[in-house]
Design a protein around this motif. Structure first.
Motif, PDB file in Angstrom:
ATOM      1  N   PHE A   1      10.982  12.389 -10.752  1.00  0.00           N
ATOM      2  CA  PHE A   1       9.850  12.750  -9.908  1.00  0.00           C
ATOM      3  C   PHE A   1       9.754  12.127  -8.547  1.00  0.00           C
ATOM      4  O   PHE A   1       9.222  10.983  -8.549  1.00  0.00           O
ATOM      5  N   PRO A   2      10.444  12.643  -7.699  1.00  0.00           N
ATOM      6  CA  PRO A   2      10.695  12.056  -6.298  1.00  0.00           C
ATOM      7  C   PRO A   2       9.537  11.427  -5.900  1.00  0.00           C
ATOM      8  O   PRO A   2       9.610  10.347  -5.097  1.00  0.00           O
ATOM      9  N   VAL A   3       8.328  12.162  -5.998  1.00  0.00           N
ATOM     10  CA  VAL A   3       7.109  11.602  -5.284  1.00  0.00           C
ATOM     11  C   VAL A   3       6.573  10.379  -5.999  1.00  0.00           C
ATOM     12  O   VAL A   3       5.843   9.593  -5.531  1.00  0.00           O
ATOM     13  N   ARG A   4       7.034  10.050  -7.116  1.00  0.00           N
ATOM     14  CA  ARG A   4       6.756   8.941  -7.780  1.00  0.00           C
ATOM     15  C   ARG A   4       7.656   7.562  -7.514  1.00  0.00           C
ATOM     16  O   ARG A   4       7.239   6.480  -8.002  1.00  0.00           O
ATOM     17  N   VAL A   5       8.641   7.829  -6.805  1.00  0.00           N
ATOM     18  CA  VAL A   5       9.524   6.919  -6.341  1.00  0.00           C
ATOM     19  C   VAL A   5       8.810   5.863  -5.600  1.00  0.00           C
ATOM     20  O   VAL A   5       9.038   4.652  -5.859  1.00  0.00           O
ATOM     21  N   LYS A   6       7.952   6.016  -4.906  1.00  0.00           N
ATOM     22  CA  LYS A   6       7.281   5.172  -4.134  1.00  0.00           C
ATOM     23  C   LYS A   6       6.330   4.323  -4.610  1.00  0.00           C
ATOM     24  O   LYS A   6       6.065   3.251  -4.476  1.00  0.00           O
ATOM     25  N   CYS A   7       5.774   4.988  -5.810  1.00  0.00           N
ATOM     26  CA  CYS A   7       4.861   4.206  -6.546  1.00  0.00           C
ATOM     27  C   CYS A   7       5.700   3.152  -7.338  1.00  0.00           C
ATOM     28  O   CYS A   7       5.123   1.985  -7.380  1.00  0.00           O
ATOM     29  N   ALA A   8       6.608   3.629  -7.889  1.00  0.00           N
ATOM     30  CA  ALA A   8       7.784   2.467  -8.823  1.00  0.00           C
ATOM     31  C   ALA A   8       8.206   1.414  -7.657  1.00  0.00           C
ATOM     32  O   ALA A   8       8.484   0.184  -7.973  1.00  0.00           O
ATOM     33  N   MET A   9       8.411   1.850  -6.333  1.00  0.00           N
ATOM     34  CA  MET A   9       9.119   1.046  -5.609  1.00  0.00           C
ATOM     35  C   MET A   9       8.071  -0.172  -4.886  1.00  0.00           C
ATOM     36  O   MET A   9       8.109  -1.102  -4.230  1.00  0.00           O
ATOM     37  N   LEU A  10       6.848   0.362  -4.909  1.00  0.00           N
ATOM     38  CA  LEU A  10       5.528  -0.483  -4.331  1.00  0.00           C
ATOM     39  C   LEU A  10       5.653  -1.954  -4.370  1.00  0.00           C
ATOM     40  O   LEU A  10       5.767  -2.698  -3.720  1.00  0.00           O
TER      41      LEU A  10
ATOM     42  N   HIS B   1       0.889  -1.079  -0.017  1.00  0.00           N
ATOM     43  CA  HIS B   1       0.066   0.034   0.070  1.00  0.00           C
ATOM     44  C   HIS B   1       0.599   1.347   0.033  1.00  0.00           C
ATOM     45  O   HIS B   1       1.871   1.291   0.683  1.00  0.00           O
ATOM     46  N   ASN B   2       0.497   2.098  -1.088  1.00  0.00           N
ATOM     47  CA  ASN B   2       1.275   3.355  -0.872  1.00  0.00           C
ATOM     48  C   ASN B   2       0.288   4.598  -0.848  1.00  0.00           C
ATOM     49  O   ASN B   2      -0.306   4.972  -1.631  1.00  0.00           O
ATOM     50  N   PRO B   3       0.131   4.937   0.857  1.00  0.00           N
ATOM     51  CA  PRO B   3      -1.033   5.731   1.210  1.00  0.00           C
ATOM     52  C   PRO B   3      -0.655   7.248   0.490  1.00  0.00           C
ATOM     53  O   PRO B   3      -1.626   7.822   0.053  1.00  0.00           O
ATOM     54  N   LEU B   4       0.133   7.495   0.083  1.00  0.00           N
ATOM     55  CA  LEU B   4       0.670   8.809  -0.510  1.00  0.00           C
ATOM     56  C   LEU B   4      -0.204   9.161  -1.877  1.00  0.00           C
ATOM     57  O   LEU B   4      -0.532  10.177  -2.195  1.00  0.00           O
ATOM     58  N   CYS B   5      -0.244   8.076  -2.556  1.00  0.00           N
ATOM     59  CA  CYS B   5      -0.641   7.986  -3.806  1.00  0.00           C
ATOM     60  C   CYS B   5      -2.205   7.260  -3.952  1.00  0.00           C
ATOM     61  O   CYS B   5      -2.883   7.282  -4.668  1.00  0.00           O
ATOM     62  N   GLY B   6      -2.098   6.340  -2.999  1.00  0.00           N
ATOM     63  CA  GLY B   6      -3.448   5.331  -3.041  1.00  0.00           C
ATOM     64  C   GLY B   6      -3.407   4.041  -3.619  1.00  0.00           C
ATOM     65  O   GLY B   6      -4.144   3.450  -4.005  1.00  0.00           O
TER      66      GLY B   6
ATOM     67  N   GLU C   1       9.748  -7.966  -1.764  1.00  0.00           N
ATOM     68  CA  GLU C   1      10.717  -8.228  -0.663  1.00  0.00           C
ATOM     69  C   GLU C   1       9.871  -8.904   0.608  1.00  0.00           C
ATOM     70  O   GLU C   1      10.476  -9.550   1.326  1.00  0.00           O
ATOM     71  N   SER C   2       8.725  -8.304   0.958  1.00  0.00           N
ATOM     72  CA  SER C   2       7.980  -8.757   1.913  1.00  0.00           C
ATOM     73  C   SER C   2       7.427 -10.270   1.690  1.00  0.00           C
ATOM     74  O   SER C   2       7.202 -10.971   2.659  1.00  0.00           O
ATOM     75  N   ALA C   3       7.058 -10.441   0.425  1.00  0.00           N
ATOM     76  CA  ALA C   3       6.593 -11.859   0.118  1.00  0.00           C
ATOM     77  C   ALA C   3       7.579 -12.869   0.093  1.00  0.00           C
ATOM     78  O   ALA C   3       7.507 -13.909   0.717  1.00  0.00           O
ATOM     79  N   LEU C   4       8.840 -12.598  -0.110  1.00  0.00           N
ATOM     80  CA  LEU C   4      10.211 -13.327  -0.006  1.00  0.00           C
ATOM     81  C   LEU C   4      10.370 -13.723   1.391  1.00  0.00           C
ATOM     82  O   LEU C   4      11.215 -14.660   1.799  1.00  0.00           O
ATOM     83  N   ALA C   5      10.123 -12.655   2.245  1.00  0.00           N
ATOM     84  CA  ALA C   5      10.439 -12.778   3.789  1.00  0.00           C
ATOM     85  C   ALA C   5       9.338 -13.819   4.340  1.00  0.00           C
ATOM     86  O   ALA C   5       9.390 -13.890   5.475  1.00  0.00           O
ATOM     87  N   ASP C   6       8.224 -13.966   3.537  1.00  0.00           N
ATOM     88  CA  ASP C   6       7.220 -14.986   3.738  1.00  0.00           C
ATOM     89  C   ASP C   6       6.378 -14.670   4.944  1.00  0.00           C
ATOM     90  O   ASP C   6       6.045 -15.486   5.717  1.00  0.00           O
ATOM     91  N   ALA C   7       6.119 -13.461   4.886  1.00  0.00           N
ATOM     92  CA  ALA C   7       5.300 -13.041   5.684  1.00  0.00           C
ATOM     93  C   ALA C   7       4.066 -12.406   5.219  1.00  0.00           C
ATOM     94  O   ALA C   7       4.127 -11.685   4.214  1.00  0.00           O
ATOM     95  N   GLU C   8       3.034 -12.812   5.609  1.00  0.00           N
ATOM     96  CA  GLU C   8       1.771 -12.344   4.881  1.00  0.00           C
ATOM     97  C   GLU C   8       1.384 -11.001   5.630  1.00  0.00           C
ATOM     98  O   GLU C   8       0.657 -11.041   6.839  1.00  0.00           O
ATOM     99  N   THR C   9       2.137 -10.208   5.250  1.00  0.00           N
ATOM    100  CA  THR C   9       1.945  -8.641   5.864  1.00  0.00           C
ATOM    101  C   THR C   9       1.463  -7.750   4.645  1.00  0.00           C
ATOM    102  O   THR C   9       1.521  -7.897   3.568  1.00  0.00           O
ATOM    103  N   THR C  10       0.933  -6.544   5.263  1.00  0.00           N
ATOM    104  CA  THR C  10       0.776  -5.319   4.426  1.00  0.00           C
ATOM    105  C   THR C  10       1.826  -4.451   4.509  1.00  0.00           C
ATOM    106  O   THR C  10       2.290  -3.871   5.456  1.00  0.00           O
ATOM    107  N   VAL C  11       2.661  -4.452   3.428  1.00  0.00           N
ATOM    108  CA  VAL C  11       3.556  -3.097   3.565  1.00  0.00           C
ATOM    109  C   VAL C  11       3.138  -1.790   3.101  1.00  0.00           C
ATOM    110  O   VAL C  11       2.339  -1.669   2.447  1.00  0.00           O
ATOM    111  N   SER C  12       3.947  -1.008   3.825  1.00  0.00           N
ATOM    112  CA  SER C  12       3.293   0.323   3.309  1.00  0.00           C
ATOM    113  C   SER C  12       4.712   1.218   2.906  1.00  0.00           C
ATOM    114  O   SER C  12       5.612   1.236   3.615  1.00  0.00           O
ATOM    115  N   THR C  13       4.608   2.042   1.761  1.00  0.00           N
ATOM    116  CA  THR C  13       5.872   2.572   1.438  1.00  0.00           C
ATOM    117  C   THR C  13       5.887   4.133   2.211  1.00  0.00           C
ATOM    118  O   THR C  13       6.959   4.873   1.673  1.00  0.00           O
ATOM    119  N   GLU C  14       5.196   4.356   3.059  1.00  0.00           N
ATOM    120  CA  GLU C  14       5.068   5.496   3.754  1.00  0.00           C
ATOM    121  C   GLU C  14       5.974   5.272   5.118  1.00  0.00           C
ATOM    122  O   GLU C  14       5.832   4.135   5.833  1.00  0.00           O
TER     123      GLU C  14
END
Ligand code: ZN
Length: 150
Positions: A122-131, A34-39, A137-150
């Protein structure tokens, strides 16, 4: 064609008709991002067999850049080992943010991912590209979690 023109073309193309979009049956790994900055929201499904990415798909709603990034990422991950996937994560992080280690002798070939260097403008877009990558990264860590780029 300049890199920024190529960037726009790839973003447009992949956001309009994303590859590997939809649920994946038999996924061994799953994570939400989830990237709350952009939705932007996405769910990443990963099927790992013997440490190799057998299949990968994603679902979600987001802006053109987050969708295009997930589309290109899932395309490039197929057939890669878990280790290669992690190396690509590091390389992509460095490409878009300058964080982490720069390319070295054994760095993976970023291929089409190169065009995302354009988000640095476009620095504000980096979070979108990284999401998608943060979610990977989280999936590979084998954790069923929600990551946030914030
Ligand atoms: Zn976004």
């Amino acid at each position: 064609m300049s890199l920024s023109e190529l960037y726009q073309e790839v973003i447009l193309h992949h956001s309009k008709s994303p590859r590997n979009f939809g649920p994946l049956e038999g996924a061994t790994h799953l994570a939400h991002g989830h990237n709350p900055l952009c939705g932007d929201k996405l769910t990443l499904y990963l099927s790992l067999q013997d440490g190799v990415v057998h299949d990968v798909k994603f679902e979600g709603e987001g802006c053109a850049i987050s969708t295009a990034s997930a589309s290109v990422m899932t395309d490039i991950l197929k057939g890669k080992s878990e280790l290669e996937a992690r190396a690509l994560f590091q390389a992509f992080l460095h490409l878009t943010t300058g964080e982490g280690e720069g390319p070295g002798a054994d760095s993976p070939d970023l291929g089409k991912l190169q065009v995302f260097a354009g988000v640095r403008e476009f620095p504000v877009r980096v979070k979108c590209a990284m999401l998608a990558w943060r979610t990977l990264e989280s999936a590979l860590a084998d954790a069923e979690t929600t990551v946030s780029t914030e």
